[in-house]
Design a protein around this motif. Sequence first.
Motif, PDB file in Angstrom:
ATOM      1  N   GLU A  49       0.815  -1.217   0.000  1.00  0.00           N
ATOM      2  CA  GLU A  49       0.000   0.000   0.000  1.00  0.00           C
ATOM      3  C   GLU A  49       0.853   1.274   0.000  1.00  0.00           C
ATOM      4  OE1 GLU A  49      -3.562   2.009   2.688  1.00  0.00           O
ATOM      5  OE2 GLU A  49      -2.944  -0.039   3.092  1.00  0.00           O
ATOM      6  N   ASN A  50       1.911   1.308   0.798  1.00  0.00           N
ATOM      7  CA  ASN A  50       2.748   2.504   0.858  1.00  0.00           C
ATOM      8  C   ASN A  50       3.439   2.789  -0.470  1.00  0.00           C
ATOM      9  OD1 ASN A  50       2.113   3.080   3.531  1.00  0.00           O
ATOM     10  ND2 ASN A  50       3.821   1.892   4.325  1.00  0.00           N
ATOM     11  N   SER A  51       3.911   1.739  -1.139  1.00  0.00           N
ATOM     12  CA  SER A  51       4.564   1.925  -2.438  1.00  0.00           C
ATOM     13  C   SER A  51       3.589   2.514  -3.453  1.00  0.00           C
ATOM     14  CB  SER A  51       5.122   0.595  -2.954  1.00  0.00           C
ATOM     15  OG  SER A  51       6.145   0.135  -2.114  1.00  0.00           O
ATOM     16  N   LEU A  52       2.367   1.972  -3.467  1.00  0.00           N
ATOM     17  CA  LEU A  52       1.362   2.486  -4.398  1.00  0.00           C
ATOM     18  C   LEU A  52       0.992   3.934  -4.084  1.00  0.00           C
ATOM     19  CD1 LEU A  52      -0.957  -0.638  -4.725  1.00  0.00           C
ATOM     20  CD2 LEU A  52       0.523   0.329  -6.490  1.00  0.00           C
ATOM     21  N   LYS A  53       0.892   4.251  -2.810  1.00  0.00           N
ATOM     22  CA  LYS A  53       0.572   5.630  -2.424  1.00  0.00           C
ATOM     23  C   LYS A  53       1.674   6.599  -2.850  1.00  0.00           C
ATOM     24  CE  LYS A  53      -2.658   4.784   1.342  1.00  0.00           C
ATOM     25  NZ  LYS A  53      -2.886   4.887   2.796  1.00  0.00           N
ATOM     26  N   LEU A  54       2.938   6.147  -2.801  1.00  0.00           N
ATOM     27  CA  LEU A  54       4.034   6.993  -3.275  1.00  0.00           C
ATOM     28  C   LEU A  54       3.920   7.237  -4.777  1.00  0.00           C
ATOM     29  CD1 LEU A  54       6.980   5.537  -1.166  1.00  0.00           C
ATOM     30  CD2 LEU A  54       6.130   7.900  -1.091  1.00  0.00           C
ATOM     31  N   VAL A  55       3.508   6.222  -5.535  1.00  0.00           N
ATOM     32  CA  VAL A  55       3.288   6.409  -6.976  1.00  0.00           C
ATOM     33  C   VAL A  55       2.186   7.449  -7.183  1.00  0.00           C
ATOM     34  CG1 VAL A  55       2.526   5.332  -9.133  1.00  0.00           C
ATOM     35  CG2 VAL A  55       4.062   4.088  -7.606  1.00  0.00           C
ATOM     36  N   GLY A  56       1.096   7.311  -6.452  1.00  0.00           N
ATOM     37  CA  GLY A  56      -0.008   8.269  -6.570  1.00  0.00           C
ATOM     38  C   GLY A  56       0.417   9.684  -6.237  1.00  0.00           C
ATOM     39  N   GLU A  57       1.208   9.833  -5.187  1.00  0.00           N
ATOM     40  CA  GLU A  57       1.691  11.170  -4.806  1.00  0.00           C
ATOM     41  C   GLU A  57       2.635  11.720  -5.875  1.00  0.00           C
ATOM     42  OE1 GLU A  57       1.795  14.639  -2.846  1.00  0.00           O
ATOM     43  OE2 GLU A  57       0.473  12.965  -2.353  1.00  0.00           O
ATOM     44  N   GLY A  58       3.413  10.833  -6.495  1.00  0.00           N
ATOM     45  CA  GLY A  58       4.287  11.273  -7.590  1.00  0.00           C
ATOM     46  C   GLY A  58       3.477  11.821  -8.746  1.00  0.00           C
ATOM     47  N   TYR A  59       2.414  11.115  -9.117  1.00  0.00           N
ATOM     48  CA  TYR A  59       1.536  11.614 -10.185  1.00  0.00           C
ATOM     49  C   TYR A  59       0.897  12.941  -9.776  1.00  0.00           C
ATOM     50  CZ  TYR A  59       1.627   7.422 -13.131  1.00  0.00           C
ATOM     51  OH  TYR A  59       2.007   6.411 -13.972  1.00  0.00           O
ATOM     52  N   LYS A  60       0.470  13.022  -8.521  1.00  0.00           N
ATOM     53  CA  LYS A  60      -0.169  14.254  -8.033  1.00  0.00           C
ATOM     54  C   LYS A  60       0.801  15.438  -8.106  1.00  0.00           C
ATOM     55  CE  LYS A  60      -2.372  16.027  -3.842  1.00  0.00           C
ATOM     56  NZ  LYS A  60      -2.660  15.700  -2.436  1.00  0.00           N
ATOM     57  N   GLN A  61       2.039  15.230  -7.613  1.00  0.00           N
ATOM     58  CA  GLN A  61       3.017  16.315  -7.637  1.00  0.00           C
ATOM     59  C   GLN A  61       3.443  16.659  -9.058  1.00  0.00           C
ATOM     60  OE1 GLN A  61       6.353  15.916  -4.990  1.00  0.00           O
ATOM     61  NE2 GLN A  61       5.076  15.631  -3.189  1.00  0.00           N
ATOM     62  N   ALA A  62       3.383  15.685  -9.963  1.00  0.00           N
ATOM     63  CA  ALA A  62       3.733  15.931 -11.369  1.00  0.00           C
ATOM     64  C   ALA A  62       2.535  16.474 -12.155  1.00  0.00           C
ATOM     65  CB  ALA A  62       4.266  14.650 -12.011  1.00  0.00           C
ATOM     66  N   LYS A  63       1.443  16.736 -11.438  1.00  0.00           N
ATOM     67  CA  LYS A  63       0.215  17.304 -12.009  1.00  0.00           C
ATOM     68  C   LYS A  63      -0.409  16.403 -13.079  1.00  0.00           C
ATOM     69  CE  LYS A  63       1.508  22.036 -10.841  1.00  0.00           C
ATOM     70  NZ  LYS A  63       1.480  21.745  -9.461  1.00  0.00           N
ATOM     71  N   GLN A  64      -0.303  15.085 -12.861  1.00  0.00           N
ATOM     72  CA  GLN A  64      -0.949  14.095 -13.725  1.00  0.00           C
ATOM     73  C   GLN A  64      -2.133  13.515 -12.946  1.00  0.00           C
ATOM     74  OE1 GLN A  64       1.746  11.339 -15.692  1.00  0.00           O
ATOM     75  NE2 GLN A  64       3.439  12.748 -15.360  1.00  0.00           N
ATOM     76  N   VAL A  65      -3.181  14.339 -12.844  1.00  0.00           N
ATOM     77  CA  VAL A  65      -4.310  14.044 -11.970  1.00  0.00           C
ATOM     78  C   VAL A  65      -5.024  12.756 -12.360  1.00  0.00           C
ATOM     79  CG1 VAL A  65      -6.516  14.926 -11.097  1.00  0.00           C
ATOM     80  CG2 VAL A  65      -4.588  16.481 -11.437  1.00  0.00           C
ATOM     81  N   ASP A  66      -5.257  12.521 -13.644  1.00  0.00           N
ATOM     82  CA  ASP A  66      -5.962  11.309 -14.063  1.00  0.00           C
ATOM     83  C   ASP A  66      -5.217  10.053 -13.625  1.00  0.00           C
ATOM     84  OD1 ASP A  66      -7.936  12.860 -15.202  1.00  0.00           O
ATOM     85  OD2 ASP A  66      -7.191  12.634 -17.260  1.00  0.00           O
ATOM     86  N   GLU A  67      -3.902  10.067 -13.762  1.00  0.00           N
ATOM     87  CA  GLU A  67      -3.097   8.906 -13.349  1.00  0.00           C
ATOM     88  C   GLU A  67      -3.116   8.755 -11.828  1.00  0.00           C
ATOM     89  OE1 GLU A  67      -1.850   6.589 -15.400  1.00  0.00           O
ATOM     90  OE2 GLU A  67      -2.787   7.738 -16.996  1.00  0.00           O
ATOM     91  N   ALA A  68      -3.100   9.883 -11.102  1.00  0.00           N
ATOM     92  CA  ALA A  68      -3.170   9.838  -9.637  1.00  0.00           C
ATOM     93  C   ALA A  68      -4.489   9.213  -9.192  1.00  0.00           C
ATOM     94  CB  ALA A  68      -3.013  11.247  -9.054  1.00  0.00           C
ATOM     95  N   VAL A  69      -5.568   9.544  -9.873  1.00  0.00           N
ATOM     96  CA  VAL A  69      -6.874   8.972  -9.540  1.00  0.00           C
ATOM     97  C   VAL A  69      -6.881   7.463  -9.788  1.00  0.00           C
ATOM     98  CG1 VAL A  69      -9.322   8.924 -10.213  1.00  0.00           C
ATOM     99  CG2 VAL A  69      -8.164  11.115  -9.853  1.00  0.00           C
ATOM    100  N   LYS A  70      -6.285   7.019 -10.893  1.00  0.00           N
ATOM    101  CA  LYS A  70      -6.212   5.579 -11.192  1.00  0.00           C
ATOM    102  C   LYS A  70      -5.474   4.829 -10.084  1.00  0.00           C
ATOM    103  CE  LYS A  70      -6.324   6.020 -16.225  1.00  0.00           C
ATOM    104  NZ  LYS A  70      -5.523   5.902 -17.452  1.00  0.00           N
ATOM    105  N   ILE A  71      -4.399   5.411  -9.603  1.00  0.00           N
ATOM    106  CA  ILE A  71      -3.634   4.770  -8.526  1.00  0.00           C
ATOM    107  C   ILE A  71      -4.453   4.761  -7.233  1.00  0.00           C
ATOM    108  CG2 ILE A  71      -1.573   4.926  -7.056  1.00  0.00           C
ATOM    109  CD1 ILE A  71      -1.032   3.839  -9.890  1.00  0.00           C
ATOM    110  N   ALA A  72      -5.151   5.847  -6.943  1.00  0.00           N
ATOM    111  CA  ALA A  72      -5.998   5.890  -5.748  1.00  0.00           C
ATOM    112  C   ALA A  72      -7.069   4.802  -5.812  1.00  0.00           C
ATOM    113  CB  ALA A  72      -6.645   7.270  -5.600  1.00  0.00           C
ATOM    114  N   GLU A  73      -7.640   4.586  -6.991  1.00  0.00           N
ATOM    115  CA  GLU A  73      -8.640   3.525  -7.164  1.00  0.00           C
ATOM    116  C   GLU A  73      -8.011   2.146  -6.991  1.00  0.00           C
ATOM    117  OE1 GLU A  73     -10.321   4.460 -10.996  1.00  0.00           O
ATOM    118  OE2 GLU A  73     -11.663   5.981 -10.136  1.00  0.00           O
TER     119      GLU A  73
END
Length: 167
Positions: A49-73
């Motif tokens: 879970e922590n590794s996946l959350k780091l990927v999501g935060e990376g997408y969020k900080q890189a302003k790739q919102v759609d990809e961040a949402v996919k990771i959150a799902e």
Amino acid sequence: AEAFAKVAQAEPYNRDALFNLANTYLALKDGPKLLATAQRLSAIEPMNENSLKLVGEGYKQAKQVDEAVKIAEKVLALPMDVRVTEFSPGANNATLTGTATGRAAQTPAGKPIPPAPVTLVVEFLDAKGAVVGSQDVAVPALEAGKSQEIKVTAQGGGIAAWRYKQK
């Protein structure tokens, strides 16, 4: 960051170096480097879970919102959180120990996803990332909060790292 990056460059499958490097980039708010490092980490341990959350935060900080949402799902639907607690390489073998803990998985709409068994394929790698040995591990369906120990051993010389994937 430089120290962890040197270790991660010398040992590309060193989970601890990648985890620490990703968290350093998170603290520095360096989205692109966080994303690249977290993706490497998640490739080693895709059900953590922590590794996946780091990927999501990376997408969020890189302003790739759609990809961040996919990771959150993906995190929401994760049936269990797999955490490796010890890796012990020896001269002619290696042992990996960890814990799988059930999660209250759900769909993006909030509908519960029932627990299901998972088979993990643990691969033991040499320093260059070549597979020296592998072993399947059957993890039963786990209710939220229930845990199952994972312990696998592989025979072979030169084992320096590990990764796993869901079968």
